[in-house]
Motif scaffolding. Structure first.
Motif, PDB file in Angstrom:
ATOM      1  N   ASP A 101       0.857  -1.185   0.000  1.00 43.86           N
ATOM      2  CA  ASP A 101       0.000   0.000   0.000  1.00 43.86           C
ATOM      3  C   ASP A 101       0.901   1.246   0.000  1.00 43.86           C
ATOM      4  OD1 ASP A 101      -1.732   2.094   0.528  1.00 43.86           O
ATOM      5  OD2 ASP A 101      -2.980   0.911   1.906  1.00 43.86           O
ATOM      6  N   LYS A 102       1.105   1.828  -1.170  1.00 39.54           N
ATOM      7  CA  LYS A 102       2.012   2.963  -1.302  1.00 39.54           C
ATOM      8  C   LYS A 102       1.478   4.214  -0.595  1.00 39.54           C
ATOM      9  CE  LYS A 102       4.853   0.508  -3.575  1.00 39.54           C
ATOM     10  NZ  LYS A 102       6.082   0.039  -2.863  1.00 39.54           N
ATOM     11  N   ARG A 103       0.175   4.359  -0.551  1.00 40.31           N
ATOM     12  CA  ARG A 103      -0.393   5.505   0.155  1.00 40.31           C
ATOM     13  C   ARG A 103      -0.078   5.412   1.649  1.00 40.31           C
ATOM     14  NH1 ARG A 103      -4.720   6.655   3.176  1.00 40.31           N
ATOM     15  NH2 ARG A 103      -5.552   8.810   3.112  1.00 40.31           N
ATOM     16  N   LYS A 104      -0.191   4.213   2.185  1.00 37.82           N
ATOM     17  CA  LYS A 104       0.124   3.996   3.598  1.00 37.82           C
ATOM     18  C   LYS A 104       1.603   4.309   3.864  1.00 37.82           C
ATOM     19  CE  LYS A 104      -1.676   0.417   5.625  1.00 37.82           C
ATOM     20  NZ  LYS A 104      -1.932  -0.980   6.075  1.00 37.82           N
ATOM     21  N   ALA A 105       2.440   3.959   2.919  1.00 40.03           N
ATOM     22  CA  ALA A 105       3.869   4.227   3.053  1.00 40.03           C
ATOM     23  C   ALA A 105       4.133   5.735   3.071  1.00 40.03           C
ATOM     24  CB  ALA A 105       4.639   3.570   1.915  1.00 40.03           C
ATOM     25  N   THR A 106       3.444   6.452   2.180  1.00 31.72           N
ATOM     26  CA  THR A 106       3.616   7.906   2.100  1.00 31.72           C
ATOM     27  C   THR A 106       3.164   8.591   3.384  1.00 31.72           C
ATOM     28  OG1 THR A 106       3.284   7.866  -0.304  1.00 31.72           O
ATOM     29  CG2 THR A 106       2.984   9.985   0.815  1.00 31.72           C
ATOM     30  N   VAL A 107       2.007   8.156   3.900  1.00 28.96           N
ATOM     31  CA  VAL A 107       1.470   8.732   5.136  1.00 28.96           C
ATOM     32  C   VAL A 107       2.415   8.448   6.306  1.00 28.96           C
ATOM     33  CG1 VAL A 107      -0.388   8.605   6.840  1.00 28.96           C
ATOM     34  CG2 VAL A 107      -0.929   8.623   4.388  1.00 28.96           C
ATOM     35  N   THR A 108       2.936   7.245   6.362  1.00 32.53           N
ATOM     36  CA  THR A 108       3.834   6.856   7.441  1.00 32.53           C
ATOM     37  C   THR A 108       5.092   7.730   7.447  1.00 32.53           C
ATOM     38  OG1 THR A 108       3.097   4.550   7.372  1.00 32.53           O
ATOM     39  CG2 THR A 108       5.232   4.987   8.406  1.00 32.53           C
ATOM     40  N   GLU A 109       5.655   7.946   6.274  1.00 32.74           N
ATOM     41  CA  GLU A 109       6.861   8.774   6.186  1.00 32.74           C
ATOM     42  C   GLU A 109       6.561  10.219   6.618  1.00 32.74           C
ATOM     43  OE1 GLU A 109      10.569   9.635   3.120  1.00 32.74           O
ATOM     44  OE2 GLU A 109       8.714   8.744   2.368  1.00 32.74           O
ATOM     45  N   ARG A 110       5.383  10.717   6.218  1.00 31.95           N
ATOM     46  CA  ARG A 110       5.014  12.081   6.580  1.00 31.95           C
ATOM     47  C   ARG A 110       4.816  12.211   8.102  1.00 31.95           C
ATOM     48  NH1 ARG A 110       0.994  12.690   3.400  1.00 31.95           N
ATOM     49  NH2 ARG A 110      -0.728  12.326   4.843  1.00 31.95           N
ATOM     50  N   VAL A 111       4.147  11.226   8.689  1.00 29.64           N
ATOM     51  CA  VAL A 111       3.922  11.240  10.141  1.00 29.64           C
ATOM     52  C   VAL A 111       5.257  11.190  10.886  1.00 29.64           C
ATOM     53  CG1 VAL A 111       3.026   9.916  12.096  1.00 29.64           C
ATOM     54  CG2 VAL A 111       1.622  10.228  10.046  1.00 29.64           C
ATOM     55  N   SER A 112       6.156  10.352  10.409  1.00 33.61           N
ATOM     56  CA  SER A 112       7.471  10.214  11.033  1.00 33.61           C
ATOM     57  C   SER A 112       8.233  11.543  10.995  1.00 33.61           C
ATOM     58  CB  SER A 112       8.275   9.124  10.317  1.00 33.61           C
ATOM     59  OG  SER A 112       9.508   8.908  10.970  1.00 33.61           O
ATOM     60  N   THR A 113       8.180  12.211   9.842  1.00 39.54           N
ATOM     61  CA  THR A 113       8.841  13.507   9.694  1.00 39.54           C
ATOM     62  C   THR A 113       8.216  14.548  10.628  1.00 39.54           C
ATOM     63  OG1 THR A 113       9.397  13.057   7.382  1.00 39.54           O
ATOM     64  CG2 THR A 113       9.404  15.361   8.076  1.00 39.54           C
ATOM     65  N   ASN A 114       6.878  14.522  10.723  1.00 33.67           N
ATOM     66  CA  ASN A 114       6.173  15.480  11.571  1.00 33.67           C
ATOM     67  C   ASN A 114       6.507  15.301  13.050  1.00 33.67           C
ATOM     68  OD1 ASN A 114       4.940  16.731   9.419  1.00 33.67           O
ATOM     69  ND2 ASN A 114       3.020  15.577   9.583  1.00 33.67           N
ATOM     70  N   LEU A 115       6.669  14.065  13.472  1.00 34.63           N
ATOM     71  CA  LEU A 115       7.013  13.813  14.876  1.00 34.63           C
ATOM     72  C   LEU A 115       8.336  14.479  15.232  1.00 34.63           C
ATOM     73  CD1 LEU A 115       6.009  10.050  15.329  1.00 34.63           C
ATOM     74  CD2 LEU A 115       4.793  12.066  16.166  1.00 34.63           C
ATOM     75  N   ASN A 116       9.317  14.340  14.356  1.00 34.90           N
ATOM     76  CA  ASN A 116      10.620  14.965  14.605  1.00 34.90           C
ATOM     77  C   ASN A 116      10.531  16.484  14.536  1.00 34.90           C
ATOM     78  OD1 ASN A 116      12.451  12.745  15.091  1.00 34.90           O
ATOM     79  ND2 ASN A 116      12.162  12.162  12.964  1.00 34.90           N
ATOM     80  N   LYS A 117       9.642  16.975  13.650  1.00 35.93           N
ATOM     81  CA  LYS A 117       9.463  18.425  13.523  1.00 35.93           C
ATOM     82  C   LYS A 117       8.804  18.998  14.775  1.00 35.93           C
ATOM     83  CE  LYS A 117       9.969  22.148  11.127  1.00 35.93           C
ATOM     84  NZ  LYS A 117      11.330  22.637  10.784  1.00 35.93           N
ATOM     85  N   ILE A 118       7.840  18.288  15.320  1.00 33.80           N
ATOM     86  CA  ILE A 118       7.173  18.721  16.554  1.00 33.80           C
ATOM     87  C   ILE A 118       8.192  18.800  17.687  1.00 33.80           C
ATOM     88  CG2 ILE A 118       5.563  17.991  18.364  1.00 33.80           C
ATOM     89  CD1 ILE A 118       3.783  16.863  16.113  1.00 33.80           C
ATOM     90  N   ASN A 119       9.036  17.792  17.774  1.00 32.63           N
ATOM     91  CA  ASN A 119      10.061  17.801  18.821  1.00 32.63           C
ATOM     92  C   ASN A 119      11.001  18.990  18.650  1.00 32.63           C
ATOM     93  OD1 ASN A 119      11.498  16.526  21.076  1.00 32.63           O
ATOM     94  ND2 ASN A 119      13.121  16.150  19.583  1.00 32.63           N
ATOM     95  N   GLU A 120      11.371  19.269  17.417  1.00 30.93           N
ATOM     96  CA  GLU A 120      12.259  20.400  17.133  1.00 30.93           C
ATOM     97  C   GLU A 120      11.606  21.732  17.529  1.00 30.93           C
ATOM     98  OE1 GLU A 120      14.391  22.601  13.280  1.00 30.93           O
ATOM     99  OE2 GLU A 120      13.423  20.655  13.048  1.00 30.93           O
ATOM    100  N   ASN A 121      10.345  21.904  17.161  1.00 30.23           N
ATOM    101  CA  ASN A 121       9.644  23.155  17.473  1.00 30.23           C
ATOM    102  C   ASN A 121       9.498  23.375  18.976  1.00 30.23           C
ATOM    103  OD1 ASN A 121       9.348  23.719  14.767  1.00 30.23           O
ATOM    104  ND2 ASN A 121       7.269  22.890  14.621  1.00 30.23           N
ATOM    105  N   HIS A 122       9.114  22.325  19.679  1.00 32.18           N
ATOM    106  CA  HIS A 122       8.909  22.442  21.123  1.00 32.18           C
ATOM    107  C   HIS A 122      10.218  22.737  21.858  1.00 32.18           C
ATOM    108  CE1 HIS A 122       4.674  21.227  22.138  1.00 32.18           C
ATOM    109  NE2 HIS A 122       4.699  20.991  20.842  1.00 32.18           N
ATOM    110  N   THR A 123      11.265  22.039  21.493  1.00 35.37           N
ATOM    111  CA  THR A 123      12.533  22.244  22.194  1.00 35.37           C
ATOM    112  C   THR A 123      13.129  23.620  21.894  1.00 35.37           C
ATOM    113  OG1 THR A 123      13.653  21.009  20.406  1.00 35.37           O
ATOM    114  CG2 THR A 123      13.120  19.800  22.427  1.00 35.37           C
ATOM    115  N   LYS A 124      12.910  24.119  20.675  1.00 32.81           N
ATOM    116  CA  LYS A 124      13.383  25.468  20.348  1.00 32.81           C
ATOM    117  C   LYS A 124      12.687  26.508  21.224  1.00 32.81           C
ATOM    118  CE  LYS A 124      14.971  25.134  15.542  1.00 32.81           C
ATOM    119  NZ  LYS A 124      14.698  25.526  14.132  1.00 32.81           N
ATOM    120  N   MET A 125      11.378  26.342  21.398  1.00 27.11           N
ATOM    121  CA  MET A 125      10.623  27.259  22.236  1.00 27.11           C
ATOM    122  C   MET A 125      11.062  27.179  23.694  1.00 27.11           C
ATOM    123  SD  MET A 125       8.622  29.057  20.359  1.00 27.11           S
ATOM    124  CE  MET A 125       7.491  29.738  21.549  1.00 27.11           C
TER     125      MET A 125
END
Length: 226
Positions: free
Chosen positions: A78-102
């Motif tokens: 399921d390529k759509r599932k793969a795309t969503v998974t990669e996006r979620v994974s990237t977002n998790l790291n981005k959330i951590n980056e934003n929170h720690t910067k603040m």
């Protein structure tokens, strides 16, 4: 004449001795303070080097985990599932980056406020009512800020790339990683909150129990996304 020469020579010798001794005396007087500052600076530099080394190691591991994730996602039917998974994974790291910067921004601001308070305490300005209590509270606040800063730096270096077990369990894998991030941020934010309270306590102590007003600027901002 001979007596005058002897007196003059003796005076010159005394003056020369005094000039030679003065730098030594001055150095002896300032030596403990210089040594203390040097020791503090050395500890800060050592801690900074350790944090930077740890961050470098974690980032290298993160790059490796991202590569593993992409490889596993490439095998998904399921390529759509793969795309969503990669996006979620990237977002998790981005959330951590934003929170720690603040968090780091807040701690930097808290340190500035504490430094200004310490300057007023040392100068014994009119608004300082209890200098002794303030100095003790300021020392505690500095330690609390240092502890929180170390924790935030460590949190900033963490990686939340999703670890894939199987394609059918990918949703569970993503939820587990999201909870891991949430719990880690909550624990780190608690230490930042302790630092905030410590700064407020120092302000109150300096003003003999008067509550710090909102205008002090010790207010923690929280970015969206959590």
């Amino acid at each position: 004449m001979t007596a005058a020469v002897k007196i003059s020579a003796g005076s010159i010798l005394i003056c020369l001795f005094a000039v030679a001794a003065y730098p030594s005396l001055a150095q002896t007087a300032t030596s403990p303070e210089t040594t203390r500052k040097g020791a503090v600076k050395e500890r800060v530099e050592t801690r900074k080097e350790k944090v930077e080394t740890k961050i470098t190691n974690i980032r290298e591991k993160a790059a490796s985990r991202e590569a593993v994730l992409r490889e596993k996602l490439a095998a998904f039917k399921d390529k759509r599932k793969a795309t969503v998974t990669e996006r979620v994974s990237t977002n998790l790291n981005k959330i951590n980056e934003n929170h720690t910067k603040m968090m780091l921004k807040f701690l930097s601001r808290a340190s500035e406020i504490l430094s200004k308070l310490e300057a007023r305490v040392n100068q014994r300005t009119a608004d300082i009512k209890d200098a002794a209590a303030a100095k003790t509270a300021i020392a505690d606040a500095k330690a609390s800020i240092a502890t929180a800063t170390d924790a935030v730096n460590a949190q900033a270096a963490k990686d939340y790339t999703i670890t894939v077990s199987t394609e059918t369990r990918i949703k569970i894998d993503a939820q587990a990683q999201r909870k891991h991030l949430h719990d880690d941020l909550a624990a780190t934010r608690e230490l930042v909150g302790d630092a905030k309270k410590a700064v407020a306590t120092a302000i109150e102590a300096a003003k003999a129990g008067r509550t710090a007003k909102s205008g002090t600027g010790v207010k923690e901002a929280t970015p969206s996304g959590q």
